[in-house]
Design a protein around this motif. Structure first.
Motif, PDB file in Angstrom:
ATOM      1  N   ARG A 255      50.995  35.780  50.308  1.00 25.46           N
ATOM      2  CA  ARG A 255      50.132  36.441  49.314  1.00 25.46           C
ATOM      3  C   ARG A 255      50.638  36.033  47.934  1.00 25.46           C
ATOM      4  O   ARG A 255      51.784  36.300  47.582  1.00 25.46           O
ATOM      5  CB  ARG A 255      50.177  37.962  49.455  1.00 25.46           C
ATOM      6  N   GLU A 256      49.787  35.371  47.174  1.00 24.63           N
ATOM      7  CA  GLU A 256      50.203  34.892  45.863  1.00 24.63           C
ATOM      8  C   GLU A 256      49.231  35.292  44.774  1.00 24.63           C
ATOM      9  O   GLU A 256      49.522  35.107  43.605  1.00 24.63           O
ATOM     10  CB  GLU A 256      50.321  33.358  45.874  1.00 24.63           C
ATOM     11  N   PHE A 257      48.048  35.780  45.166  1.00 22.66           N
ATOM     12  CA  PHE A 257      47.032  36.090  44.161  1.00 22.66           C
ATOM     13  C   PHE A 257      46.985  37.594  43.873  1.00 22.66           C
ATOM     14  O   PHE A 257      47.038  38.016  42.720  1.00 22.66           O
ATOM     15  CB  PHE A 257      45.665  35.594  44.645  1.00 22.66           C
ATOM     16  N   TYR A 258      46.887  38.408  44.913  1.00 21.67           N
ATOM     17  CA  TYR A 258      46.782  39.866  44.733  1.00 21.67           C
ATOM     18  C   TYR A 258      48.207  40.434  44.660  1.00 21.67           C
ATOM     19  O   TYR A 258      48.705  41.035  45.616  1.00 21.67           O
ATOM     20  CB  TYR A 258      45.970  40.480  45.875  1.00 21.67           C
ATOM     21  N   THR A 259      48.872  40.208  43.527  1.00 17.17           N
ATOM     22  CA  THR A 259      50.275  40.607  43.365  1.00 17.17           C
ATOM     23  C   THR A 259      50.476  41.253  41.989  1.00 17.17           C
ATOM     24  O   THR A 259      49.706  40.991  41.053  1.00 17.17           O
ATOM     25  CB  THR A 259      51.205  39.373  43.436  1.00 17.17           C
ATOM     26  N   PRO A 260      51.532  42.055  41.833  1.00 19.00           N
ATOM     27  CA  PRO A 260      51.827  42.633  40.523  1.00 19.00           C
ATOM     28  C   PRO A 260      52.030  41.553  39.460  1.00 19.00           C
ATOM     29  O   PRO A 260      51.596  41.704  38.309  1.00 19.00           O
ATOM     30  CB  PRO A 260      53.129  43.408  40.766  1.00 19.00           C
ATOM     31  N   ALA A 261      52.651  40.437  39.846  1.00 17.00           N
ATOM     32  CA  ALA A 261      52.886  39.365  38.864  1.00 17.00           C
ATOM     33  C   ALA A 261      51.556  38.825  38.342  1.00 17.00           C
ATOM     34  O   ALA A 261      51.423  38.506  37.148  1.00 17.00           O
ATOM     35  CB  ALA A 261      53.702  38.248  39.511  1.00 17.00           C
ATOM     36  N   MET A 262      50.572  38.740  39.225  1.00 18.04           N
ATOM     37  CA  MET A 262      49.279  38.191  38.815  1.00 18.04           C
ATOM     38  C   MET A 262      48.574  39.150  37.857  1.00 18.04           C
ATOM     39  O   MET A 262      47.862  38.703  36.950  1.00 18.04           O
ATOM     40  CB  MET A 262      48.434  37.930  40.057  1.00 18.04           C
ATOM     41  N   ALA A 263      48.775  40.477  38.040  1.00 16.99           N
ATOM     42  CA  ALA A 263      48.188  41.447  37.100  1.00 16.99           C
ATOM     43  C   ALA A 263      48.647  41.112  35.687  1.00 16.99           C
ATOM     44  O   ALA A 263      47.853  41.089  34.734  1.00 16.99           O
ATOM     45  CB  ALA A 263      48.606  42.869  37.482  1.00 16.99           C
ATOM     46  N   LYS A 264      49.918  40.819  35.556  1.00 16.85           N
ATOM     47  CA  LYS A 264      50.465  40.503  34.218  1.00 16.85           C
ATOM     48  C   LYS A 264      49.899  39.179  33.710  1.00 16.85           C
ATOM     49  O   LYS A 264      49.565  39.048  32.540  1.00 16.85           O
ATOM     50  CB  LYS A 264      51.986  40.457  34.278  1.00 16.85           C
ATOM     51  N   ARG A 265      49.807  38.199  34.588  1.00 16.47           N
ATOM     52  CA  ARG A 265      49.287  36.894  34.144  1.00 16.47           C
ATOM     53  C   ARG A 265      47.825  37.001  33.718  1.00 16.47           C
ATOM     54  O   ARG A 265      47.361  36.228  32.891  1.00 16.47           O
ATOM     55  CB  ARG A 265      49.456  35.865  35.262  1.00 16.47           C
ATOM     56  N   PHE A 266      47.097  37.988  34.281  1.00 11.25           N
ATOM     57  CA  PHE A 266      45.713  38.214  33.862  1.00 11.25           C
ATOM     58  C   PHE A 266      45.637  39.118  32.614  1.00 11.25           C
ATOM     59  O   PHE A 266      44.556  39.542  32.224  1.00 11.25           O
ATOM     60  CB  PHE A 266      44.887  38.836  34.990  1.00 11.25           C
ATOM     61  N   GLY A 267      46.779  39.454  32.039  1.00  9.84           N
ATOM     62  CA  GLY A 267      46.779  40.169  30.753  1.00  9.84           C
ATOM     63  C   GLY A 267      46.875  41.675  30.859  1.00  9.84           C
ATOM     64  O   GLY A 267      46.739  42.378  29.842  1.00  9.84           O
ATOM     65  N   LEU A 268      47.097  42.219  32.079  1.00  9.31           N
ATOM     66  CA  LEU A 268      47.304  43.667  32.202  1.00  9.31           C
ATOM     67  C   LEU A 268      48.784  43.955  31.938  1.00  9.31           C
ATOM     68  O   LEU A 268      49.641  43.095  32.182  1.00  9.31           O
ATOM     69  CB  LEU A 268      46.912  44.144  33.604  1.00  9.31           C
ATOM     70  N   SER A 269      49.069  45.188  31.482  1.00  8.62           N
ATOM     71  CA  SER A 269      50.473  45.486  31.213  1.00  8.62           C
ATOM     72  C   SER A 269      51.238  45.618  32.528  1.00  8.62           C
ATOM     73  O   SER A 269      52.431  45.352  32.596  1.00  8.62           O
ATOM     74  CB  SER A 269      50.603  46.764  30.391  1.00  8.62           C
ATOM     75  N   SER A 270      50.512  46.019  33.587  1.00 11.43           N
ATOM     76  CA  SER A 270      51.147  46.154  34.897  1.00 11.43           C
ATOM     77  C   SER A 270      50.056  46.405  35.929  1.00 11.43           C
ATOM     78  O   SER A 270      48.880  46.544  35.569  1.00 11.43           O
ATOM     79  CB  SER A 270      52.139  47.318  34.835  1.00 11.43           C
ATOM     80  N   PRO A 279      44.299  53.153  33.308  1.00 10.83           N
ATOM     81  CA  PRO A 279      44.262  53.133  31.833  1.00 10.83           C
ATOM     82  C   PRO A 279      43.767  51.793  31.281  1.00 10.83           C
ATOM     83  O   PRO A 279      43.452  51.701  30.098  1.00 10.83           O
ATOM     84  CB  PRO A 279      45.733  53.370  31.447  1.00 10.83           C
ATOM     85  N   GLU A 280      43.719  50.762  32.129  1.00 13.37           N
ATOM     86  CA  GLU A 280      43.305  49.435  31.631  1.00 13.37           C
ATOM     87  C   GLU A 280      41.988  48.984  32.274  1.00 13.37           C
ATOM     88  O   GLU A 280      41.734  47.784  32.365  1.00 13.37           O
ATOM     89  CB  GLU A 280      44.417  48.421  31.897  1.00 13.37           C
ATOM     90  N   LYS A 281      41.156  49.960  32.684  1.00 18.51           N
ATOM     91  CA  LYS A 281      39.938  49.586  33.413  1.00 18.51           C
ATOM     92  C   LYS A 281      39.034  48.681  32.588  1.00 18.51           C
ATOM     93  O   LYS A 281      38.356  47.815  33.128  1.00 18.51           O
ATOM     94  CB  LYS A 281      39.177  50.824  33.907  1.00 18.51           C
ATOM     95  N   ASP A 282      39.053  48.854  31.243  1.00 17.97           N
ATOM     96  CA  ASP A 282      38.146  48.064  30.407  1.00 17.97           C
ATOM     97  C   ASP A 282      38.518  46.589  30.363  1.00 17.97           C
ATOM     98  O   ASP A 282      37.690  45.748  30.069  1.00 17.97           O
ATOM     99  CB  ASP A 282      38.115  48.621  28.977  1.00 17.97           C
ATOM    100  N   LYS A 283      39.781  46.291  30.622  1.00 19.84           N
ATOM    101  CA  LYS A 283      40.160  44.878  30.563  1.00 19.84           C
ATOM    102  C   LYS A 283      40.306  44.232  31.939  1.00 19.84           C
ATOM    103  O   LYS A 283      40.623  43.051  32.028  1.00 19.84           O
ATOM    104  CB  LYS A 283      41.461  44.619  29.789  1.00 19.84           C
ATOM    105  N   CYS A 284      40.084  44.989  33.012  1.00 20.16           N
ATOM    106  CA  CYS A 284      40.351  44.434  34.341  1.00 20.16           C
ATOM    107  C   CYS A 284      39.063  43.925  34.998  1.00 20.16           C
ATOM    108  O   CYS A 284      38.130  44.696  35.226  1.00 20.16           O
ATOM    109  CB  CYS A 284      41.013  45.479  35.232  1.00 20.16           C
ATOM    110  N   GLY A 285      39.045  42.668  35.338  1.00 20.35           N
ATOM    111  CA  GLY A 285      37.882  42.064  36.012  1.00 20.35           C
ATOM    112  C   GLY A 285      37.759  42.487  37.463  1.00 20.35           C
ATOM    113  O   GLY A 285      36.787  42.136  38.136  1.00 20.35           O
TER     114      GLY A 285
END
Ligand SMILES: NC(=O)c1ccc[n+]([C@@H]2O[C@H](COP(=O)([O-])OP(=O)(O)OC[C@H]3O[C@@H](n4cnc5c(N)ncnc54)[C@H](O)[C@@H]3O)[C@@H](O)[C@H]2O)c1
Length: 497
Positions: A255-270, A279-285
């Protein structure tokens, strides 16, 4: 084992459950008047356990399409709210309201409602409990795929089947989808000779694919991972298309895509717990709103207080332990080799497969409609996109031919409707493709996935025949001879240049 009778599920006491049902104007336990009204003595009696999204197709089929042949006598779930919704559905269908039981009262349900057949549509890892117990209590059984999630559970089902003589029917709806039946037809015809190897890629997109990581499916203990939950469809198709039995598996998965690290790479704080409170629903695709979707809201969000299950868990949460990238090599008893991959974060949804035969190659691909939401529309599930089927036969030498696809409409490419006919009609039409599947087909499809899961951790190939005992060979339609004479291919015209 089924949980012992007694307390209702975690967080639900019996008084609360009674209140939920009576608020909906519904009944708990056997309701002799209602049941008696439904009894004709001629129709087959069904009970359904597991009343989430998928089950509704069976509910409506029994109470609408096949009501002359079938009656729904009882419903069971661990969630009191979904149980009440299911009873309400019968009322809306204009049918007698079946008696409702919590999962802790499964034995009581079978004794009181006396179903001939129990249909199991619960979470994957619980299928074995109900299949085994229903057979022990004298019922035939029908189960959604996957039949079960581990070799041990599979063994229990095989043993109960052998001990009781009761039936297990596994609902492999993909077999019934017209273009997939057509592939079977071409393979049976011998046009490409006998198949020696298969290349198969299945792609899940970031709507449907991502959804597996939001729900109970994201934990292997619930679903067996995508190798079991999803690939059981695909492995069954190949087993049935080839008319063969898998014997060896080698695989890698990660598993390399659905990971906490990927959340950060997509610009979420965590990563977060769930979408509803994110709290970040507006920025999450990958945000999905249960509250804004009436179907999902009533089936899941409004019922959370009964069992604490969230259907919108964060797809980047570290609780997830299933793979999103899987590659598998399967060896069959007739020496065919399957090279299979499953990827859950792709640009489109569907598959491509090629059968390499002694006389030519069959190529087949399907693009599925973009998945919208299972809880709103069953028709959206697995439906084939317009013009999305391509099938081609290419002889070893000479021009290929494009195959006009057999068509169907509705859920799973039209397969669901044909499967329901096969299931509920008292005398379904003879089927030369032998699409109805029993526990043997259910077992060999999940055992490939279980073996692959083992390979992911041991990095060693697995002999499937050692995973269970007492497994017979499924009945398959006759396939082309693997030893008879073959026509010599046309002489090759070699171009030099
Ligand atoms: N053939 C297909 O194409 C297809 C499509 C979707 C789902 N399915 C299968 O259908 C089954 C149900 O999936 P779904 O999408 O409806 O899931 P869901 O989460 O919507 O529903 C599952 C239901 O089972 C209940 N449940 C869970 N554990 C239980 C237990 N121990 N006892 C009684 N009830 C229990 C839940 O409360 C819920 O109501 C799964 O096995 C899934 O693999 C098959």
């Amino acid at each position: 084992m089924l949980p012992p009778q007694g307390p209702t599920p975690a967080g639900v006491d019996r008084r609360h459950f009674m209140k939920t049902l009576s608020a909906a104007g519904l009944v708990l336990g056997a309701a002799p008047g209602l049941l008696a009204a439904a009894v004709t003595g001629r129709r087959k009696r069904y009970a359904i356990v597991g009343l989430g999204s998928r089950y509704r197709m069976y509910h409506d089929a029994i109470e609408k399409t096949y009501k002359e042949h079938a009656e729904l006598v009882a419903l069971c779930d661990k969630n009191a709210g979904r149980l009440a919704l299911a009873q309400k559905r019968s009322a809306e269908n204009g049918a007698p309201v079946p008696a409702g039981y919590l999962h802790t009262d499964f034995d009581k349900m079978v004794r009181e409602a006396k179903p001939d057949v129990v249909i199991v549509t619960t979470m994957d890892s619980t299928h074995d409990e109900y299949l085994v117990r229903a057979m022990e209590l004298g019922c035939d059984t029908v189960t959604e795929k996957p039949m079960t999630t581990t070799p041990d559970k599979c063994q229990r089902i095989l043993d109960a089947r052998a001990k009781t003589g009761k039936l297990v029917r596994v609902l492999f709806n993909y077999r019934y989808s017209p273009p997939r039946t057509q592939v079977k037809d071409i393979l049976m015809s011998g046009e490409i000779g006998e198949v020696l190897s298969v290349d198969f890629q299945w792609l899940l997109n970031t709507s449907h694919g991502a959804d597996y990581f939001r729900r109970w499916h994201g934990r292997k203990e619930n679903s067996g991972g995508l190798m079991i939950h999803k690939a059981t469809h695909h492995f069954d198709l190949v087993n049935w298309w080839l008319g063969a039995v898998p014997v060896r598996v080698d695989a890698t998965g990660k598993r390399e895509f659905y990971t906490p690290a990927m959340a950060k790479r997509f610009g979420l704080s965590s990563h977060h717990d769930r979408c509803h409170t994110c709290p970040e629903k507006d920025k999450c695709g990958f945000f999905m709103s249960l509250a804004d979707n009436p179907g999902l809201k009533s089936l899941y969000l409004d019922q959370e207080h009964h069992d604490g299950y969230f259907r919108d868990q964060c797809v980047f949460n570290p609780r997830i332990d299933i793979e999103d990238t899987m590659n598998v090599i399967v060896g069959y008893d007739n020496n065919v080799t399957l090279n299979y991959s499953l990827n859950a974060f792709n640009a489109w949804e569907g598959y491509q497969i090629a059968f390499n035969g002694t006389l030519g190659r069959l190529e087949h691909s399907i693009v599925e409609q973009v998945y919208v939401n299972a809880a709103d529309s069953d028709d959206a599930q697995g439906a084939i996109a317009e013009g999305g089927t391509r099938t081609r036969v290419i002889p070893l030498r000479g021009a290929g031919r494009k195959v006009e696809p057999w068509t169907g409409t509705g859920s799973h490419g039209g397969g669901d409707k044909l499967m329901l006919d096969d299931l509920f009609l008292p005398a379904p039409p003879a089927d030369k493709y032998l699409r109805a599947a029993d526990e043997r087909a259910g077992a060999i499809s999940i055992l490939i996935g279980a073996a692959a899961n083992q390979c992911f951790t041991t990095h060693q190939p697995v002999d499937i025949r050692k995973l269970v005992t007492g497994l017979g060979t499924p009945e398959y339609a006759p396939m082309p001879s693997r030893t008879g004479p073959l026509p010599m291919p046309q002489a090759a015209r070699i171009r030099r240049g």
